[in-house]
Design a protein around this motif. Structure first.
Motif, PDB file in Angstrom:
ATOM      1  N   ALA A 220       0.838  -1.210   0.000  1.00 44.25           N
ATOM      2  CA  ALA A 220       0.000   0.000   0.000  1.00 44.25           C
ATOM      3  C   ALA A 220       0.872   1.259   0.000  1.00 44.25           C
ATOM      4  O   ALA A 220       0.571   2.241  -0.701  1.00 44.25           O
ATOM      5  CB  ALA A 220      -0.926   0.002   1.213  1.00 44.25           C
ATOM      6  N   ALA A 221       1.951   1.249   0.772  1.00 42.45           N
ATOM      7  CA  ALA A 221       2.860   2.402   0.827  1.00 42.45           C
ATOM      8  C   ALA A 221       3.468   2.675  -0.538  1.00 42.45           C
ATOM      9  O   ALA A 221       3.537   3.827  -0.992  1.00 42.45           O
ATOM     10  CB  ALA A 221       3.960   2.157   1.862  1.00 42.45           C
ATOM     11  N   GLY A 222       3.917   1.622  -1.212  1.00 41.29           N
ATOM     12  CA  GLY A 222       4.502   1.785  -2.541  1.00 41.29           C
ATOM     13  C   GLY A 222       3.486   2.224  -3.565  1.00 41.29           C
ATOM     14  O   GLY A 222       3.759   3.096  -4.401  1.00 41.29           O
ATOM     15  N   PHE A 223       2.290   1.639  -3.522  1.00 48.08           N
ATOM     16  CA  PHE A 223       1.225   1.968  -4.471  1.00 48.08           C
ATOM     17  C   PHE A 223       0.815   3.431  -4.364  1.00 48.08           C
ATOM     18  O   PHE A 223       0.735   4.148  -5.370  1.00 48.08           O
ATOM     19  CB  PHE A 223       0.015   1.066  -4.206  1.00 48.08           C
ATOM     20  CG  PHE A 223      -1.150   1.300  -5.126  1.00 48.08           C
ATOM     21  CD1 PHE A 223      -1.280   0.577  -6.304  1.00 48.08           C
ATOM     22  CD2 PHE A 223      -2.123   2.241  -4.825  1.00 48.08           C
ATOM     23  CE1 PHE A 223      -2.351   0.776  -7.158  1.00 48.08           C
ATOM     24  CE2 PHE A 223      -3.195   2.456  -5.666  1.00 48.08           C
ATOM     25  CZ  PHE A 223      -3.313   1.719  -6.841  1.00 48.08           C
ATOM     26  N   ILE A 224       0.554   3.886  -3.145  1.00 47.40           N
ATOM     27  CA  ILE A 224       0.109   5.269  -2.932  1.00 47.40           C
ATOM     28  C   ILE A 224       1.202   6.257  -3.328  1.00 47.40           C
ATOM     29  O   ILE A 224       0.939   7.286  -3.956  1.00 47.40           O
ATOM     30  CB  ILE A 224      -0.305   5.480  -1.458  1.00 47.40           C
ATOM     31  CG1 ILE A 224      -1.560   4.647  -1.151  1.00 47.40           C
ATOM     32  CG2 ILE A 224      -0.568   6.954  -1.175  1.00 47.40           C
ATOM     33  CD1 ILE A 224      -1.909   4.589   0.321  1.00 47.40           C
ATOM     34  N   THR A 225       2.448   5.943  -2.972  1.00 48.54           N
ATOM     35  CA  THR A 225       3.570   6.824  -3.327  1.00 48.54           C
ATOM     36  C   THR A 225       3.706   6.935  -4.840  1.00 48.54           C
ATOM     37  O   THR A 225       3.838   8.031  -5.389  1.00 48.54           O
ATOM     38  CB  THR A 225       4.886   6.294  -2.733  1.00 48.54           C
ATOM     39  OG1 THR A 225       4.757   6.193  -1.312  1.00 48.54           O
ATOM     40  CG2 THR A 225       6.039   7.230  -3.073  1.00 48.54           C
TER      41      THR A 225
END
Length: 266
Positions: A220-225
């Motif tokens: 989720a952190a990578g996707f949103i970033t």
């Protein structure tokens, strides 16, 4: 630490996915530097690519809807107006070749040496496209012909070679076929939506078995970033491309290839 690595990788993906410098090449290099490798890391890269593609959907949402008959009044009602046939023609070559050679591409071309060679080859193509100065026949998306759309699709096949850069191949191809820089870039972004959703979705489905619920925060952190950074990168790149053209990006690719080589030696 995994969350921090995910954010760094998301930044790299968002910044490079739609710039002609090869997001794959950057992700491979940065992934090695961060020791963020393996099958799960490969699936992570697929997920953050979906974040970048979602950014295109948000930025070009009205133009994408126009392909299905909505918001027609906002665009030119001239012969040859951009429609789904253009997108299908541009997708077709890469889809066919990608399905036929999927395993070869993943097993052979996703390694440092092929990436280095692709960075160099792609840079040469971009410089050639700038020097050729083909007469402009499509100054907007609504002036792109079916023949030009299919021709750009043929150039997109080069992007199956990891490190070549999909945007680099298609923008250079667009210039050689008579599109302006801005039109070639916009067409590249729009065609990216279905073809990358399909390619990334296929990879994700094939590798679902390696994921677990504990991976959700990292992914989720990578996707949103990637999503947020890609939105800024798309708008900024369109403005930058009209001023500096492709050559500086080609030179950057040569420098990145040299970094790859030095990194491998060390």
């Amino acid at each position: 630490m995994d969350i921090i690595k995910a954010i760094i990788m998301g930044l790299v993906e968002g910044l490079t996915e739609f710039v002609p410098v090869s997001s794959t090449g950057h992700l491979i290099l940065v992934g090695d530097l961060l020791n963020f490798t393996g099958q799960k890391a490969t699936v992570f890269e697929v997920v953050i690519q979906l974040g970048s593609i979602l950014a295109v959907v948000v930025v070009f949402w009205k133009r994408l809807w126009s392909l299905f008959g909505f918001y027609k009044k906002d665009y030119n009602s001239i012969s040859g107006k951009l429609n789904l046939i253009h997108i299908i023609l541009a997708m077709l070559p890469a889809v066919v070749i990608g399905l036929l050679l999927h395993d070869f591409i993943k097993n052979v071309l996703f390694h440092p040496l092929p990436v280095v060679l692709a960075l160099i080859a792609g840079g040469i193509l971009m410089i050639f496209a700038e020097k050729k100065k083909t007469p402009v026949t499509a100054g907007s998306l609504d002036e792109v012909t079916y023949k030009q759309a299919f021709g750009i699709g043929l150039f997109q096949v080069l992007a199956l070679w990891s490190g070549f850069s999909r945007s680099g191949a298609t923008i250079a191809g667009g210039l050689l076929l008579g599109l302006t820089h801005k039109t070639a870039a916009e067409f590249t972004f729009i065609v990216a939506v279905p073809i990358m959703f399909a390619a990334s979705g296929l990879d994700l489905v094939k590798n679902l078995d390696v994921l677990s619920t504990s991976d959700i925060p990292v992914f989720a952190a990578g996707f949103i970033t990637a999503f947020l950074v890609a939105m800024l990168a798309i708008v900024s790149f369109l403005k930058l491309l009209s001023k500096i053209k492709l050559t500086p990006f080609a030179i950057y690719r040569f420098v990145l290839a040299a970094v790859f080589i030095i990194f491998q030696i060390l």
